[in-house]
Design an enzyme around this catalytic site. Structure first.
Site, PDB file in Angstrom:
ATOM      1  N   GLU A 172       0.866  -1.173   0.000  1.00 58.00           N
ATOM      2  CA  GLU A 172       0.000   0.000   0.000  1.00 58.00           C
ATOM      3  C   GLU A 172       0.913   1.236   0.000  1.00 58.00           C
ATOM      4  O   GLU A 172       1.808   1.338   0.850  1.00 58.00           O
ATOM      5  CB  GLU A 172      -0.884   0.011   1.256  1.00 58.00           C
ATOM      6  CG  GLU A 172      -1.808   1.211   1.242  1.00 58.00           C
ATOM      7  CD  GLU A 172      -2.744   1.294   2.436  1.00 58.00           C
ATOM      8  OE1 GLU A 172      -2.665   0.442   3.339  1.00 58.00           O
ATOM      9  OE2 GLU A 172      -3.548   2.242   2.460  1.00 58.00           O
ATOM     10  N   ARG A 208       5.605 -12.835   9.474  1.00 59.84           N
ATOM     11  CA  ARG A 208       6.236 -11.532   9.260  1.00 59.84           C
ATOM     12  C   ARG A 208       7.667 -11.591   9.729  1.00 59.84           C
ATOM     13  O   ARG A 208       7.998 -12.339  10.652  1.00 59.84           O
ATOM     14  CB  ARG A 208       5.538 -10.452  10.097  1.00 59.84           C
ATOM     15  CG  ARG A 208       4.196 -10.045   9.653  1.00 59.84           C
ATOM     16  CD  ARG A 208       3.641  -8.998  10.601  1.00 59.84           C
ATOM     17  NE  ARG A 208       4.165  -7.672  10.326  1.00 59.84           N
ATOM     18  CZ  ARG A 208       3.634  -6.858   9.430  1.00 59.84           C
ATOM     19  NH1 ARG A 208       2.598  -7.216   8.722  1.00 59.84           N
ATOM     20  NH2 ARG A 208       4.150  -5.644   9.236  1.00 59.84           N
ATOM     21  N   LYS A 246       4.873   0.835   8.912  1.00 56.13           N
ATOM     22  CA  LYS A 246       4.963   2.125   8.225  1.00 56.13           C
ATOM     23  C   LYS A 246       4.353   3.240   9.069  1.00 56.13           C
ATOM     24  O   LYS A 246       4.876   4.348   9.115  1.00 56.13           O
ATOM     25  CB  LYS A 246       4.243   2.044   6.866  1.00 56.13           C
ATOM     26  CG  LYS A 246       5.044   1.313   5.822  1.00 56.13           C
ATOM     27  CD  LYS A 246       4.273   1.224   4.503  1.00 56.13           C
ATOM     28  CE  LYS A 246       3.204   0.171   4.584  1.00 56.13           C
ATOM     29  NZ  LYS A 246       2.565  -0.105   3.290  1.00 56.13           N
TER      30      LYS A 246
END
Ligand code: ATP
Ligand code: MG
Length: 577
Positions: free
Chosen positions: A42, A268, A278
């Site tokens: 994104e 992850r 982020k």
């Protein structure tokens, strides 16, 4: 179509993790003509070390199987996204060594198709326009232990939903007045299946579609359909999407789509002493705790690049970390070892003095300069040689001299001898002190018979130290970076740690600026971005954008030895499992 190209990355032999095994089995069973993957960030921030793992995995498995990998910008939320992030993401992926060819896509490329899919669901009685407020929808959703309740609008006639959805798109309603929801099961144990919202009204300009839309699709819906439209065979994502897989499959089951991708989750990457979010990284920038997305302390690709980490080291790190379903914390030393291993073979050596102490060679003529020969790399003859100016006055490291030295101190001490790297053996004969009693100059004599490389010059002394010629040295700023956080889990992410505010754990010593360093002259003119080893001190990179010949600026990439191992041990961290 063209096979994915991956720069040097494809030449590495990859260990066969569970995902590569599934793909090999699928190919062996003839389930796919070719492998198609995607990396779908994104564009709401810069990519970080966690994304490196996802990039290497997706582009890697495609390349290994002569397949294709899309770089897809998942741009469904215009409020949080920015073209600057889109540009940085492309730059970062390319720098890391991967090439998406003509497969750069955006979720927004598919807005028309996504809308058509939504209409298809409504027509089939599998989606409806809900007129509850966002808050009410949340209340109706239930909890992990309590089932949800049906919305009073759930059984609204198809025609009415179609009409309202068309008017939502036409901009007749305020944000939040209505939402389109899938009609699945409000009592489903998996909350993701309790009539998830597919579209919401949001009057916001989109960086690519401008004001063409005032309704935007939700992530799960857009993601599944984008995957199917691109013919993705294996949709690789992190474990937090495991609970979303039934919804992913529900969309595939209930829509007429050109392909049926398979979603597979992996854990992850969590890196000790840093954060990979982020949103939190953006917060550090907003609060001025770091200088920006490319601050060399940031775990972003841009930060690591400016820090001087070579892309090959990041790919190797990702290879060593591997792909599993286990949640674990990777040691910073694992990353730094990859950087060291790479730079050890690629970086030229040079000399610099960070904490200078003046040495005067009392028997060396004041008007004389010699050019000594130094090799640039101990075992890479291809990196060549350079000449090093030598004169009567030198800078050495303060730490390499001790006035009252213990017996085992093999560097410079009163009456003692030491070899100057690539130069002569010198003997300390006198000291000059200031009013406070601090040594300001060390007076030595040099032995002209001991010049390095001359035959018969092989007289041995125990210590060798680095130096630069005071008359020729370039004064530099050197930035010494250390870990950004002082605890291994600043965001308490791994299950057994209590949640704490990551900003409370910033390391106050993460940047130390040395303004009075001296460099051998060749270092002043190196191109920005060049990485060298300052002998005995570590690896350093000429800063982009601050380094210039008239004002050299170097960043420390990494120390020569692993300074993390002890720290990590002290923090009680087990290595990766
Ligand atoms: P963030 O929390 O930093 O915003 P994200 O998962 O929301 O991360 P996306 O831009 O959605 O970021 O991620 C793009 C892809 O990268 C996704 O497929 C995601 O699973 C993967 N990814 C993100 N973070 C990690 C990580 N720490 N380790 C491995 N893969 C990751
Ligand atoms: Mg995300």
């Amino acid at each position: 179509m063209v096979a994915a190209t991956v720069g040097e990355a494809g030449s590495m032999s990859e260990p066969r993790d569970f995902i590569r095994q599934i793909i090999a089995d699928d190919l062996a069973a003839g389930r796919h003509a070719g492998i198609v993957t995607r990396f779908p960030p994104e564009p709401n921030g810069y990519l970080h070390i966690g994304h490196v793992k996802a990039i290497c995995l997706n582009f890697g498995v495609a390349a290994e199987n002569a397949g294709r990998c899309f770089l897809r910008l998942d741009d469904t939320n215009p409020l949080k996204e920015d073209q600057a992030f889109v540009d940085a993401i492309q730059d970062n992926v390319r720098w890391l060594g991967f090439d998406w060819g003509d497969r750069l896509t955006h979720a927004s490329d598919y807005f028309e198709q996504l809308h058509a899919c939504a209409v298809e669901l409504v027509q089939a009685g599998k989606a409806y326009v809900d007129s509850l407020s966002q808050e009410q929808i949340r209340e109706h959703r239930g909890t992990l232990t309590a089932p949800g309740r049906n919305s009073p609008y759930r059984d609204r006639p198809v025609a009415e939903s179609l009409d309202l959805f068309a008017r939502m798109r036409a901009g007749e309603f305020a944000d939040g007045a209505h939402a389109l929801r899938a009609k699945i099961d409000m009592a489903a144990p998996n909350i993701n299946l309790r009539d998830p919202v597919l579209y919401r009204i949001r009057r916001a300009s989109h960086q690519r579609t401008g004001d063409a839309w005032c309704i935007y699709p939700m992530y799960d819906f857009a993601h599944t359909i984008s995957d199917a439209l691109e013919g993705i065979t294996h949709s690789l994502c992190t474990l937090e999407f495991e609970d979303h897989r039934p919804l992913y499959e529900w969309f595939l089951d209930n829509l007429k789509l050109p392909a049926r991708p398979r979603q597979i989750e992996f854990s992850r990457l969590n890196l000790a002493f840093t954060i990979t979010s982020k949103r939190k990284l953006a917060e550090l920038i907003q609060l001025g705790k770091v200088a920006g997305w490319d601050d060399p302390r940031m775990p972003t690709i841009a930060g690591m690049r400016r820090r001087g980490y070579p892309p090959a080291a990041l790919r190797e790190f990702s290879r060593r970390v591997g792909v599993t379903k286990k949640d674990h914390l990777i040691q910073m030393s694992a990353l730094e070892n990859c950087v060291r291993d790479e730079l050890n073979t690629t970086a030229s050596r040079a000399m610099a003095v960070l904490k200078p102490l003046k040495v005067v060679l009392t028997n060396y003529p004041a008007d004389r300069t010699e050019q000594l020969v130094a090799i640039n790399h101990p075992d890479q003859p291809a990196l060549g040689e350079r000449s090093l100016p030598f004169g009567r006055e030198l800078w050495i490291e303060q730490d390499d001299f001790m006035e009252n030295a213990p017996g085992k101190f093999f560097r410079l001490k009163p009456g003692g001898e030491v070899r100057l790297r690539y130069g002569y053996i010198i003997r300390c004969v006198d000291l000059v002190k200031d009013a406070a009693g601090e040594v300001t100059e060390v007076h030595c004599t040099y032995d002209p018979e001991t010049r390095s490389g001359l035959s018969g010059a092989e007289r041995k002394v125990k210590g060798t130290i680095h130096w630069v010629s005071a008359a020729h040295a370039a004064r530099a700023e050197v930035r010494l970076y250390d870990r950004l956080f002082s605890v291994p889990r600043p965001d308490g992410k791994v299950a057994d740690e209590p949640q704490s505010d990551f900003k409370d754990h910033l390391n106050p010593g993460s940047l130390q600026v040395v303004t009075g360093a001296w460099l051998e002259p060749s270092l002043a003119t190196l191109a920005p971005g060049s990485v060298v080893q300052f002998e005995r001190l570590g690896y350093f990179v000429a800063d982009v954008p601050d380094h210039r010949p008239s004002r050299p600026v170097y960043n420390r990439v990494v120390t020569l030895r692993d300074s993390w191992a002890k720290l990590e041990e002290a923090a009680g961290e087990a290595g990766r499992d």
